[in-house]
Design a protein around this motif. Structure first.
Motif: not given
Ligand code: TXA
Ligand code: MG
Length: 340
Positions: A250, A245, A312
């Motif tokens: 992110k 991620l 996020e």
């Protein structure tokens, strides 16, 4: 006027007050007064079909609210009250329908917290109290969590410090045979069974007493959720998910189980350590205790804290599958369920 006197005078005049219990903070109102209870639903934005738990100061008061106080109820209450066990029994006519969502059963418990018990004794009436958060948001285990969720919507929060159990009570229905756990919590099935009663973990397909109300709406899949997307990952995969991620650019939170986390310290956000909260190239890490009661105590504080950073996604390591973790796993599964 003392805070307790202020709280009981608000409750006597038909208002709501948030107060600490050993599980989470509750938003209380006079359980015997329909207009007072309506204010709980309004403040939380709670749907009318979700029934409330009634809090009592002792067994005698509970007996007076039910039409069928069974020997099982007596044995369980003697063993676990005051404590994090809500018993679902047949209600009597003293309880207005708004508390039970129109159903014939009521959930009752005696909370194990000196402030809650002092408040109940000062009021001299039982308090209907759901968790003191906006409907569908994370439950509060500190007074600050209550204020973050309900500020401006309620007149008073009694601050009793961080809650010692940290997740909501075990809800046990005694109107089915065998008794059924409707919501796993701090007291696991095996411990309840030491009272000589048989306990089933699953829901029956039909509503008890044949009433067309949700069996236990707290069991709806989406509940207790943070605003940030939460992913539950097996211990072996969590770190890898976090790395991938981050590579995608992110902003990531990471709830990790760590053997090094000190046991027994308070679940206040001031004490909880978060590494790298504002650094986008590494995850914001919260280390959670390896021991389940310490983990439960910090669970909501960790979710509140990570949800407060503009992340996020939060990656959470799945806890072990043993029965002692059932209440925690239940809350994490719901927090990880999203509607979209
Ligand atoms: O630890 C707790 O139980 C906390 C503190 C404040 O006491 N209270 C709490 O209330 O968690 P709430 O409203 O957030 O959750 C109540 C749960 C819901 O899952 C609800 O559906 C279930 O109890 N419940 C209440 N009355 C019921 C009934 N008559 N039959 C079945 N389930 C019931
Ligand atoms: Mg709740």
């Amino acid at each position: 006027m003392s805070a307790l006197a202020h709280a009981s005078s608000l409750l006597r005049s038909g208002d709501v007050v948030a107060f600490p219990t050993e599980t989470v903070y509750g938003l209380g109102a006079n359980a015997l007064d329909e207009a007072s209870v309506a204010k709980i639903f309004a403040a939380k934005g709670r749907p009318a079909h979700n029934p409330l738990i009634i809090h009592v100061s002792d067994i005698e008061e509970a007996r007076g609210l039910t039409s069928d106080w069974t020997p099982e109820a007596e044995a369980l209450a003697l063993a676990f009250w005051p404590g994090p066990l809500s018993l679902v029994l047949k209600k009597n006519s003293k309880i207005p329908g708004i508390v039970t969502a129109g159903g014939e059963t009521v959930a009752i418990r005696c909370p194990d917290h000196p402030v809650a018990l002092a408040l109940l004794r000062a009021c001299k009436f039982p308090l209907a109290a759901p968790s003191a958060n906006r409907s569908n948001y994370i439950s509060p285990s500190t007074a600050a969590h209550v204020i973050a969720s309900l500020d401006g919507r309620i007149p008073l929060v009694l601050d009793g410090g961080p809650c010692k159990a940290g997740i909501e009570s075990t809800v046990l229905s005694l109107v089915t045979s065998p008794a059924q756990i409707l919501r796993p919590g701090p007291i696991p099935a095996a411990i309840l069974e030491r009272c000589g009663i048989q306990v089933a973990l699953t829901n029956p397909a039909v509503d008890h007493l044949g009433k067309n109300i949700p069996q236990s709406p707290g069991q709806m899949p989406v509940h207790y959720a943070p605003t940030t997307l939460l992913l539950l990952r097996h211990k072996n995969e969590a770190a890898e998910t976090v790395s991938s991620l981050l590579l995608q650019g992110k902003k990531v939170g990471y709830m990790r189980v760590s053997a090094e986390t000190t046991f027994g310290f308070d679940c206040t956000e001031a004490i909880m350590k978060v590494e790298n909260p504002e650094n986008n190239s590494s995850p914001a890490v919260v280390d959670m205790p390896e021991e389940p009661t310490a983990y439960a105590k910090q669970l909501y504080a960790a979710l509140h804290l990570l949800d407060s950073y503009n992340l996020e996604v939060i990656v959470c390591e799945q806890p072990p599958s043993s029965p002692i973790w059932a209440g925690i796993t239940d809350r994490l599964n719901r927090a990880a369920t999203t509607t979209n």
